[in-house]
Write a protein that holds these residues in place. Structure first.
Motif, PDB file in Angstrom:
ATOM      1  N   LYS A  39       6.806   7.772  79.347  1.00 19.04           N
ATOM      2  CA  LYS A  39       7.503   8.288  78.164  1.00 19.04           C
ATOM      3  C   LYS A  39       7.829   7.142  77.210  1.00 19.04           C
ATOM      4  O   LYS A  39       8.535   6.204  77.568  1.00 19.04           O
TER       5      LYS A  39
ATOM      6  N   GLY B 123      14.758  13.950  72.060  1.00 15.32           N
ATOM      7  CA  GLY B 123      15.832  14.556  71.261  1.00 15.32           C
ATOM      8  C   GLY B 123      15.889  13.926  69.891  1.00 15.32           C
ATOM      9  O   GLY B 123      16.937  13.749  69.298  1.00 15.32           O
TER      10      GLY B 123
ATOM     11  N   LEU C 124       3.724  10.751  83.864  1.00 16.04           N
ATOM     12  CA  LEU C 124       4.015  10.673  82.425  1.00 16.04           C
ATOM     13  C   LEU C 124       4.694   9.344  82.147  1.00 16.04           C
ATOM     14  O   LEU C 124       5.709   9.023  82.776  1.00 16.04           O
TER      15      LEU C 124
ATOM     16  N   ASP D 125       3.588  16.585  74.914  1.00 15.76           N
ATOM     17  CA  ASP D 125       3.190  16.451  76.321  1.00 15.76           C
ATOM     18  C   ASP D 125       2.674  17.792  76.846  1.00 15.76           C
ATOM     19  O   ASP D 125       1.660  17.855  77.542  1.00 15.76           O
TER      20      ASP D 125
ATOM     21  N   LEU E 107       8.155  19.758  80.793  1.00 14.39           N
ATOM     22  CA  LEU E 107       7.194  20.635  80.112  1.00 14.39           C
ATOM     23  C   LEU E 107       5.765  20.445  80.633  1.00 14.39           C
ATOM     24  O   LEU E 107       4.948  21.365  80.544  1.00 14.39           O
TER      25      LEU E 107
HETATM   26  N1  LIG Z   1       7.827  15.770  78.778  1.00 17.37           N
HETATM   27  C1  LIG Z   1       9.034  15.818  78.180  1.00 17.37           C
HETATM   28  N2  LIG Z   1       9.389  14.863  77.295  1.00 17.37           N
HETATM   29  C2  LIG Z   1      10.594  14.915  76.665  1.00 17.37           C
HETATM   30  N3  LIG Z   1      11.509  15.852  76.865  1.00 17.37           N
HETATM   31  C3  LIG Z   1      11.207  16.834  77.742  1.00 17.37           C
HETATM   32  C4  LIG Z   1       9.964  16.840  78.427  1.00 17.37           C
HETATM   33  N4  LIG Z   1       9.939  17.923  79.221  1.00 17.37           N
HETATM   34  C5  LIG Z   1      11.109  18.551  79.038  1.00 17.37           C
HETATM   35  N5  LIG Z   1      11.888  17.912  78.163  1.00 17.37           N
HETATM   36  C6  LIG Z   1      13.224  18.354  77.694  1.00 17.37           C
HETATM   37  O1  LIG Z   1      13.150  18.618  76.275  1.00 17.37           O
HETATM   38  C7  LIG Z   1      14.250  18.044  75.586  1.00 17.37           C
HETATM   39  C8  LIG Z   1      13.872  17.511  74.183  1.00 17.37           C
HETATM   40  O2  LIG Z   1      12.496  17.312  74.040  1.00 17.37           O
HETATM   41  P1  LIG Z   1      11.808  16.603  72.790  1.00 17.37           P
HETATM   42  O3  LIG Z   1      11.766  15.142  72.967  1.00 17.37           O
HETATM   43  O4  LIG Z   1      10.521  17.291  72.531  1.00 17.37           O
HETATM   44  O5  LIG Z   1      12.833  16.971  71.641  1.00 17.37           O
HETATM   45  P2  LIG Z   1      12.806  16.592  70.185  1.00 17.37           P
HETATM   46  O6  LIG Z   1      12.421  15.166  70.021  1.00 17.37           O
HETATM   47  O7  LIG Z   1      14.124  16.993  69.600  1.00 17.37           O
HETATM   48  O8  LIG Z   1      11.632  17.409  69.573  1.00 17.37           O
HETATM   49  P3  LIG Z   1      11.570  18.758  68.743  1.00 17.37           P
HETATM   50  O9  LIG Z   1      11.107  18.339  67.410  1.00 17.37           O
HETATM   51  O10 LIG Z   1      10.529  19.535  69.515  1.00 17.37           O
HETATM   52  O11 LIG Z   1      12.934  19.378  68.750  1.00 17.37           O
HETATM   53  C9  LIG Z   1      14.749  16.917  76.480  1.00 17.37           C
HETATM   54  O12 LIG Z   1      16.148  16.843  76.415  1.00 17.37           O
HETATM   55  C10 LIG Z   1      14.271  17.277  77.886  1.00 17.37           C
HETATM   56  O13 LIG Z   1      15.314  17.818  78.659  1.00 17.37           O
END
Ligand SMILES: Nc1ncnc2c1ncn2[C@@H]1O[C@H](COP(=O)(O)OP(=O)(O)OP(=O)(O)O)[C@@H](O)[C@H]1O
Ligand SMILES: C[C@](O)(CO)[C@H](O)COP(=O)(O)OP(=O)(O)OC[C@H]1O[C@@H](n2ccc(N)nc2=O)[C@H](O)[C@@H]1O
Length: 269
Positions: free
Chosen positions: A88, A93, A86, A102, A64
């Motif tokens: 992390k 997820g 980055l 990010d 992203l």
């Molecule tokens: N900078 C990034 N950090 C984390 N995941 C990313 C990033 N860029 C792309 N992604 C994709 O986004 C997916 C999930 O991201 P994120 O960690 O925001 O999910 P989440 O914790 O479930 O948050 P949300 O509450 O937005 O659903 C990952 O599986 C990954 O493939």
């Protein structure tokens, strides 16, 4: 230039209706928490992305942070290539919006570093194109959110008088799958009203619609929630589509709960 994108938790999450565009109208309260990634951008350089810390699933090209750069580049051809690093740290997820943070911080960083003069409203509009959660991180202050999650109303809510526990058992929940498990419905009491009640009443009033299907798929999450209540939590919930679990405790009263050593645990005391 280095910035520290933080995570969010959802306090209540009602999925109201499925929309013609495939997304869902929802209502939630976003609350920012100081668990952060680190995002550094150097220029001049070639357009490059690398990351350390928790491995990010998928291709680097789909990260992203890069998508945010490309989005602005389409409207600002003069935007130079940058070298992005980055680190992390926010679980992925997890329903903590780490990727969205990010992306939003990247937009703001590029706006500041290269003096693009974008207004907050413009940044929010760009952020909403990158993800439903992204817009929140532009202002990054507690908000009642509707629409896809991008229509934000500031909310006076301060949990500084409590300690907050985040527990991530390492389960990755796919957000699209989680939405697919829900039968949308408008609750009798809007979250806009229920969030105004004292925190001690939230247990009976404020729900996350994702808990039922996600707990069914991963029963350990329900056990974590029960463990939080048994340890004295005033309110416990899953964040977003999971799998991070949130416990809100009386101040400085988190200590002493034993978790599986494989879990990631954050205490905001
Ligand atoms: N900078 C990034 N950090 C984390 N995941 C990313 C990033 N860029 C792309 N992604 C994709 O986004 C997916 C999930 O991201 P994120 O960690 O925001 O999910 P989440 O914790 O479930 O948050 P949300 O509450 O937005 O659903 C990952 O599986 C990954 O493939
Ligand atoms: C679950 C939450 O984290 C709650 O804050 C968010 O609603 C998710 O936001 P997000 O991760 O930014 O989600 P997006 O990247 O925009 O969408 C991922 C997928 O979730 C579904 N999705 C997302 C948001 C929304 N309001 N309705 C949906 O149906 C769609 O299938 C979409 O393809």
């Amino acid at each position: 230039m280095i910035v520290f994108p933080n995570c969010k938790i959802n306090l209540g999450l009602n999925i109201l209706q499925r929309r013609a565009d495939g997304f869902h109208d929802l209502e939630t309260v976003f609350y920012p928490l100081p668990v952060t990634d680190a995002l550094e951008v150097l220029s001049p350089g070639q357009l490059q992305f690398n990351s350390t810390g928790i491995p990010v699933p998928g291709n680097a090209a789909d990260n992203l942070c890069l998508k945010a750069w490309h989005l602005l580049k389409a409207d600002f051809p003069e935007l130079p290539p940058v070298n992005i690093h980055l680190h992390k740290h926010i679980p992925i997820g997890a329903g903590l919006g780490g990727g969205s943070a990010d992306a939003a911080f990247m937009l703001q960083l590029l706006n500041n570093k290269f003096r693009l003069e974008l207004s907050t409203a413009q940044l929010i509009a760009y952020a909403a194109q990158l993800g439903s959660d992204c817009a929140f991180f532009i202002q990054n202050r507690t908000a009642y959110a509707t629409g896809r999650g991008e229509i934000l109303e500031p909310l006076e809510l301060n949990l500084a008088a409590y300690s907050i526990l985040l527990v991530h058992p390492g389960i990755h929940v796919n957000t699209g799958w989680a939405f697919g498990q829900i039968t949308p419905r408008v609750p009798a009491l809007s979250l806009r009203d229920s969030i105004q009640h004292p925190l001690e009443a939230w247990k009976d009033l404020i729900h996350n619609d994702f808990e039922a299907p996600v707990f069914q798929a991963h029963p350990i999450l329900k056990q974590i929630k029960e463990k939080m209540y048994n340890a004295g939590a005033l309110y416990a919930t899953m964040s977003g589509s999971g799998s991070a679990m949130v416990g809100i405790f009386p101040k400085n009263n988190i200590a002493g709960i034993l978790w599986d050593t494989g879990y990631r645990v954050f205490e905001i005391i």
